[in-house]
Motif scaffolding. Structure first.
Motif, PDB file in Angstrom:
ATOM      1  N   ALA A  92       0.827  -1.205   0.000  1.00 22.61           N
ATOM      2  CA  ALA A  92       0.000   0.000   0.000  1.00 22.61           C
ATOM      3  C   ALA A  92       0.864   1.259   0.000  1.00 22.61           C
ATOM      4  CB  ALA A  92      -0.926  -0.001   1.222  1.00 22.61           C
ATOM      5  N   ILE A  93       1.924   1.251   0.789  1.00 24.43           N
ATOM      6  CA  ILE A  93       2.825   2.411   0.853  1.00 24.43           C
ATOM      7  C   ILE A  93       3.558   2.581  -0.472  1.00 24.43           C
ATOM      8  CG2 ILE A  93       4.874   3.357   1.992  1.00 24.43           C
ATOM      9  CD1 ILE A  93       3.902   1.714   4.519  1.00 24.43           C
ATOM     10  N   ASP A  94       4.005   1.471  -1.041  1.00 26.33           N
ATOM     11  CA  ASP A  94       4.731   1.524  -2.314  1.00 26.33           C
ATOM     12  C   ASP A  94       3.858   2.092  -3.429  1.00 26.33           C
ATOM     13  OD1 ASP A  94       7.185   0.810  -3.799  1.00 26.33           O
ATOM     14  OD2 ASP A  94       5.878  -0.595  -4.845  1.00 26.33           O
ATOM     15  N   ARG A  95       2.552   1.801  -3.375  1.00 25.55           N
ATOM     16  CA  ARG A  95       1.632   2.323  -4.385  1.00 25.55           C
ATOM     17  C   ARG A  95       1.183   3.747  -4.080  1.00 25.55           C
ATOM     18  NH1 ARG A  95      -0.499  -3.103  -4.204  1.00 25.55           N
ATOM     19  NH2 ARG A  95      -2.049  -2.438  -2.676  1.00 25.55           N
ATOM     20  N   GLY A  96       1.531   4.250  -2.908  1.00 19.87           N
ATOM     21  CA  GLY A  96       1.139   5.605  -2.545  1.00 19.87           C
ATOM     22  C   GLY A  96      -0.322   5.732  -2.175  1.00 19.87           C
ATOM     23  N   SER A  97      -0.911   4.644  -1.666  1.00 16.45           N
ATOM     24  CA  SER A  97      -2.305   4.705  -1.233  1.00 16.45           C
ATOM     25  C   SER A  97      -2.449   5.756  -0.134  1.00 16.45           C
ATOM     26  CB  SER A  97      -2.765   3.342  -0.700  1.00 16.45           C
ATOM     27  OG  SER A  97      -2.626   2.340  -1.681  1.00 16.45           O
ATOM     28  N   SER A  98      -3.539   6.493  -0.174  1.00 19.51           N
ATOM     29  CA  SER A  98      -3.732   7.522   0.844  1.00 19.51           C
ATOM     30  C   SER A  98      -4.250   6.939   2.152  1.00 19.51           C
ATOM     31  CB  SER A  98      -4.702   8.596   0.342  1.00 19.51           C
ATOM     32  OG  SER A  98      -5.972   8.029   0.046  1.00 19.51           O
ATOM     33  N   TYR A  99      -4.999   5.829   2.058  1.00 17.64           N
ATOM     34  CA  TYR A  99      -5.653   5.261   3.239  1.00 17.64           C
ATOM     35  C   TYR A  99      -5.900   3.783   2.975  1.00 17.64           C
ATOM     36  CZ  TYR A  99      -9.401   4.730   6.805  1.00 17.64           C
ATOM     37  OH  TYR A  99     -10.183   4.331   7.862  1.00 17.64           O
ATOM     38  N   ARG A 100      -5.443   2.928   3.881  1.00 19.74           N
ATOM     39  CA  ARG A 100      -5.638   1.500   3.657  1.00 19.74           C
ATOM     40  C   ARG A 100      -5.900   0.782   4.974  1.00 19.74           C
ATOM     41  NH1 ARG A 100      -4.094  -1.521  -0.578  1.00 19.74           N
ATOM     42  NH2 ARG A 100      -4.743   0.386  -1.634  1.00 19.74           N
TER      43      ARG A 100
END
Length: 258
Positions: free
Chosen positions: A214-222
């Protein structure tokens, strides 16, 4: 081998330690922060980690100057991190009929809220100037609604969610991403003392994989695991009368020993 750097607080156990191992496996250099530095060093040795790829900083996240100085030292020793993960947290039950539990509440907010902001602080200007980076706040599904016995932890994690949302808006045009990771029930020392049911309990290593992606994809909220994301959405829209009926009388999280 990547030259990227991950700065992670709460690295002596639990989620922080699982994330440290995941980032190491991905080729990152590590800057690991904990009060118990010897525990981090012993763990790294037991895992066979290359000590040339990591540094350990002693700091108490609940003390502003302590955690700020750790971040400043990282900048001097290792440079600007690519990822900063505020993972250190404090959780215990409270009952505010007891005076001493007000001190527990203050410690919870100092660690989970001010500590998150102070963890990010040393790196923001440098990341903005560079135009890249990720600041990651680790919240909890307990930040969605207030649970009995969690009068300190629930509002503190709700605060992490709101803080990261505010910061995300402030940094949107800078190239620096702000990611909110919202764990459900993860099998760590923090949850092993819980006396209530923990649906969708997930091993820490699986959590670390999902959070890394999730961090690698730059998700804002997971929310992790995803099933707890469905539960969280349900809890958000549940009317108060139904929420109260569902959770009133639920076993409380134990208070800290006095």
């Amino acid at each position: 081998m990547s030259t990227s750097l991950a700065y992670i607080t709460g690295a002596s156990s639990g989620l922080g330690q699982a994330l440290a191992l995941r980032y190491y496996q991905a080729g990152y250099r590590l800057a690991l922060v904990a009060r118990r530095t010897e525990a981090v060093t012993d763990w790294a040795r037991s895992q066979g980690l290359d000590t040339n790829r990591l540094a350990v900083y002693g700091a108490d996240v609940s003390v502003i100057d302590s955690i700020v100085q750790a971040g400043q030292q990282c900048l001097v020793d290792q440079g600007i991190p690519d990822v900063v993960i505020a993972c250190a947290g404090f959780s215990t039950g409270v009952d505010i009929r007891y005076r001493e539990d007000l001190d527990v509440m203050a410690r919870t907010f100092a660690t989970n809220n001010v500590g998150t902001a102070a963890t990010f602080h040393p790196f923001i200007a440098a990341m903005v100037a560079r135009g890249t980076g990720a600041l990651v706040g680790v919240a909890s599904v307990h930040g969605i609604r207030g649970m009995p016995g969690h009068g300190a932890y629930c509002p503190s994690k709700a605060g992490v969610i709101s803080f990261c949302e505010s910061l995300r808006g402030e940094l949107k045009a800078s190239g620096v991403k702000v990611v909110t990771i919202v764990p459900g029930y993860i099998d760590t020392p923090l949850t092993q003392g819980n006396t209530y049911s923990m649906p969708f309990l997930m091993p820490a290593s699986q959590f670390a994989d999902a959070a890394y992606n999730a961090i690698d994809r730059g998700s804002s909220y997971r929310v992790i695991p995803w099933q707890m994301g469905v539960v969280a959405k349900f809890l958000r829209v549940l009317p108060n009368w139904a929420f109260d009926k569902l959770f009133a009388g639920r076993p409380r999280k134990p208070r800290s020993p006095t």
